[in-house]
Design an enzyme around this catalytic site. Structure first.
Site, mmCIF file in Angstrom:
data_model
loop_
_atom_site.group_PDB
_atom_site.id
_atom_site.type_symbol
_atom_site.label_atom_id
_atom_site.label_comp_id
_atom_site.label_asym_id
_atom_site.label_seq_id
_atom_site.Cartn_x
_atom_site.Cartn_y
_atom_site.Cartn_z
ATOM 1 N N ASP A 78 0.840 -1.191 0.000
ATOM 2 C CA ASP A 78 0.000 0.000 0.000
ATOM 3 C C ASP A 78 0.878 1.246 0.000
ATOM 4 O O ASP A 78 1.491 1.575 1.009
ATOM 5 C CB ASP A 78 -0.901 -0.041 1.251
ATOM 6 C CG ASP A 78 -1.697 1.234 1.429
ATOM 7 O OD1 ASP A 78 -1.860 1.983 0.435
ATOM 8 O OD2 ASP A 78 -2.165 1.473 2.565
ATOM 9 N N ASN A 124 -0.194 4.433 -0.572
ATOM 10 C CA ASN A 124 -0.808 5.704 -0.149
ATOM 11 C C ASN A 124 -1.438 5.661 1.241
ATOM 12 O O ASN A 124 -2.140 6.597 1.644
ATOM 13 C CB ASN A 124 -1.819 6.198 -1.200
ATOM 14 C CG ASN A 124 -3.027 5.272 -1.292
ATOM 15 O OD1 ASN A 124 -3.116 4.280 -0.554
ATOM 16 N ND2 ASN A 124 -3.951 5.580 -2.181
ATOM 17 N N ASP A 170 -3.888 3.966 2.639
ATOM 18 C CA ASP A 170 -5.327 3.792 2.907
ATOM 19 C C ASP A 170 -5.679 2.376 3.363
ATOM 20 O O ASP A 170 -6.846 2.040 3.518
ATOM 21 C CB ASP A 170 -6.168 4.202 1.683
ATOM 22 C CG ASP A 170 -5.916 3.295 0.475
ATOM 23 O OD1 ASP A 170 -5.088 2.359 0.571
ATOM 24 O OD2 ASP A 170 -6.558 3.513 -0.564
ATOM 25 N N ASP A 203 -1.995 -1.056 -3.826
ATOM 26 C CA ASP A 203 -2.303 -0.298 -5.033
ATOM 27 C C ASP A 203 -1.213 -0.501 -6.088
ATOM 28 O O ASP A 203 -0.198 -1.166 -5.838
ATOM 29 C CB ASP A 203 -2.474 1.199 -4.695
ATOM 30 C CG ASP A 203 -1.459 1.659 -3.669
ATOM 31 O OD1 ASP A 203 -0.275 1.279 -3.823
ATOM 32 O OD2 ASP A 203 -1.818 2.379 -2.712
ATOM 33 N N ASP A 208 -10.548 -15.160 -16.822
ATOM 34 C CA ASP A 208 -11.293 -15.618 -15.656
ATOM 35 C C ASP A 208 -12.489 -16.501 -16.029
ATOM 36 O O ASP A 208 -13.199 -16.218 -16.995
ATOM 37 C CB ASP A 208 -11.811 -14.359 -14.938
ATOM 38 C CG ASP A 208 -12.492 -14.639 -13.619
ATOM 39 O OD1 ASP A 208 -11.797 -15.021 -12.670
ATOM 40 O OD2 ASP A 208 -13.731 -14.464 -13.536
ATOM 41 N N GLU A 266 -8.500 -19.762 -16.902
ATOM 42 C CA GLU A 266 -8.850 -20.298 -15.586
ATOM 43 C C GLU A 266 -10.139 -21.095 -15.690
ATOM 44 O O GLU A 266 -11.195 -20.535 -15.988
ATOM 45 C CB GLU A 266 -9.074 -19.172 -14.568
ATOM 46 C CG GLU A 266 -9.322 -19.737 -13.179
ATOM 47 C CD GLU A 266 -10.471 -19.113 -12.398
ATOM 48 O OE1 GLU A 266 -10.466 -19.214 -11.167
ATOM 49 O OE2 GLU A 266 -11.396 -18.539 -13.011
#
Ligand code: GLC
Length: 530
Positions: A27, A29, A31, A35, A210, A261
């Site tokens: 992370d 940033n 939060d 990201d 997917d 997948e």
């Protein structure tokens, strides 16, 4: 049988891929959620510096704009980045940083369903005559008012949801927030091809596609039979036709690759995987092979399945073995820490393109997430992994800093209890750690020709708990012995063994011996005498 074609780029023939679950990687940033900038910040961990794992590529799970009902697998815009993860500019920076290091980037493509908040679905549900009505699958109730058919959502309950506005049901194979797109509609397929091109034009090296089984359904929407084969709701007659349309898109971009997948219903056999090679172009695409996640941790079971898989695939087919992902309980929790070392050696000595799930290289374990912090609430995802998938999605453990160095905020899921001992910083300084074993194995895979492109040949180990095989190229013969059990094992060999390249337990050995004594859970790689 696996023979490398010297004319093709090597990354998807024998490269080591690494799955990043972006919410939990790093992370940047503060939060509490990982990201894209976080991935960029950690690229050196993966490749390009002296202490990197040295993987050849990454696959990043979805980062598209999404209401996050299924943590990004509910896509509200296929051509952008969710603000939670950053911006398209952040993605471009990540891609450039990866490419600078020689690291390939695959993204996740989710074609079977969108988010219920995608503008396409909002239009589709507005009224029965909307031009996008047929982009999703709408049906009336049966006479008498019952559901259109008996299909079940993979996440529990019926796969049909009544929409009050028009009085019709729509199909959702997964959550009600993930309506299935209607792949029988050529306009839908053409649009999905455009979404794919958007990313290929941007420079991504490949896609993981997917939930492919559901792209084609029974055209008459007949009930599934009662035998749990789901033969009407999935694997319909047009499946390979639709996938071939995607393959054709990828093929137009030389050097790119597509991984599909699809969890087979029939387990422990190569059979359901083979059409993904035979009916598609195996130079452009290959299926994930999930059996190593599902098989009981027994040498005989693995040896039998892998022998069969290798025998059933052809020279150009790329096997994609995998031991874990964001949908399945963690490897180290399934088989235990000592066996996780043996499994690492297995994965990284098999032919093809192995995938490592982020954190498995540290031995991260499933976390029991207290109900008040639970995020994923699916009821069912495969019979062997019921309930929430939070446990295998907890934040990556980087260091002894607060929150394991993952975030300066409140992590979106709790950390494993012993993150202070099990993290990148600690393991990087311990030659006996699992991380260092992964690093050594990847290095060896890059250095040894037979591990890269040698044939796979089974060996009779002479011991029921020891799986053994050879990787043989024109100038090199390597033998791999893996003791699956917590007991020592002795293997009688017909030929002297040769030089030890790596042992998972660090046990030294003399060469030229005919009786091979393996420590509990020990795996070894030996270079056989010519
Ligand atoms: C795949 C994904 C899983 C997701 C599902 C629906 O199985 O790996 O996380 O929930 O598809 O998109």
């Amino acid at each position: 049988m696996f023979i490398m074609d010297k004319h093709k780029p090597a990354w998807f023939q024998n490269g080591v891929l690494y799955q990043i679950y972006p919410r939990s990687f790093y992370d940047a940033n503060g939060d509490g959620v990982g990201d894209l900038a976080g991935i960029t910040a950690k690229l050196d961990y993966l490749r390009g510096s002296q202490h990197s794992l040295c993987v050849d590529g990454i696959w990043i799970s979805p980062f598209y704009p999404s209401p996050m009902a299924d943590f990004g697998y509910d896509v509200a815009n296929y051509c952008d980045v969710d603000p939670l993860f950053g911006t398209l500019a952040d993605f471009d920076e990540l891609l450039a940083g990866a490419h600078k290091r020689g690291l390939k980037v695959m993204i996740d493509f989710v074609p079977n369903h969108s988010s219920s908040q995608h503008p396409w679905f909002l239009e589709s549900k507005a009224d029965k005559t909307n031009p996008r009505r047929d982009w999703y699958i709408w049906k009336d109730a049966k006479d008498g008012g019952s559901l259109p058919n008996n299909w079940q959502s993979w996440f529990g309950g019926p796969a049909w949801r009544l929409d009050e506005t028009t009085g019709q049901y729509y199909l959702h194979t997964f959550l009600a927030e993930q309506p299935d797109l209607n792949w029988a509609n050529p306009e839908v397929r053409a649009t999905m091809r455009e979404q794919l091109r958007f990313w290929l034009d941007r420079g991504v090296d490949g896609v993981r596609v997917d939930a492919v089984w559901w792209l084609s359904k029974d055209p008459d929407f007949r009930d599934d039979p009662d035998d749990n084969t789901f033969t009407n709701s999935r694997g319909g007659p047009k499946l390979y036709h639709y996938l071939n349309e995607l393959v054709a898109v990828v093929k137009a971009y030389p050097g790119r690759f597509m991984v599909t997948e699809g969890y087979p219903i029939e387990r422990g056999t190569p059979r359901p995987y083979l059409p993904f090679y035979r009916r598609l172009n195996p130079e452009i695409t290959a299926p994930f092979n999930f059996e190593a996640i599902h098989l009981p941790w027994k040498a005989r079971a693995y040896q039998k399945f892998i022998n069969q898989y290798q025998a059933a695939t052809r020279a150009n087919d790329i096997p994609i073995y995998v031991l874990g992902n964001h949908d399945k309980p963690r490897l180290a929790s399934r088989i235990g820490q000592p066996a996780a070392r043996t499994a690492a050696m297995l994965l990284l000595t098999l032919p093809g393109m192995p995938f490592i799930y982020n954190g498995d290289e540290l031995g991260m374990e499933n976390v029991v997430v207290p109900p008040e912090r639970q995020q994923d609430t699916v009821e069912r995802h495969g019979a062997d992994a019921p309930g929430s998938r939070d446990g295998e999605r907890t934040p990556m453990q980087w260091s002894g800093a607060p929150n394991a160095g993952f975030t300066t905020g409140q992590p979106w899921l709790p950390l494993e209890d012993n993150w202070k001992e099990r993290n990148v910083a600690v393991e990087a300084n311990d030659p006996a750690s699992l991380l260092e074993l992964y690093r050594s194995l990847i290095k060896l895979r890059h250095e040894q020709p037979a591990l890269r492109d040698g044939d796979y040949r089974p060996i009779a180990s002479g011991h029921p708990d020891v799986m053994a095989f050879e990787r043989r190229s024109s100038h090199q013969r390597l033998m791999i012995f893996l003791n699956f059990e917590p007991e020592p094992a002795e293997c009688k060999l017909s030929t002297p063994i040769g030089q030890l390249l790596l042992s998972t337990t660090g046990t030294e050995r003399q060469t030229d011996i005919k009786m091979l004594a393996l420590q509990p859970h020990e795996g070894i790689i030996i270079e056989a005498q010519a």
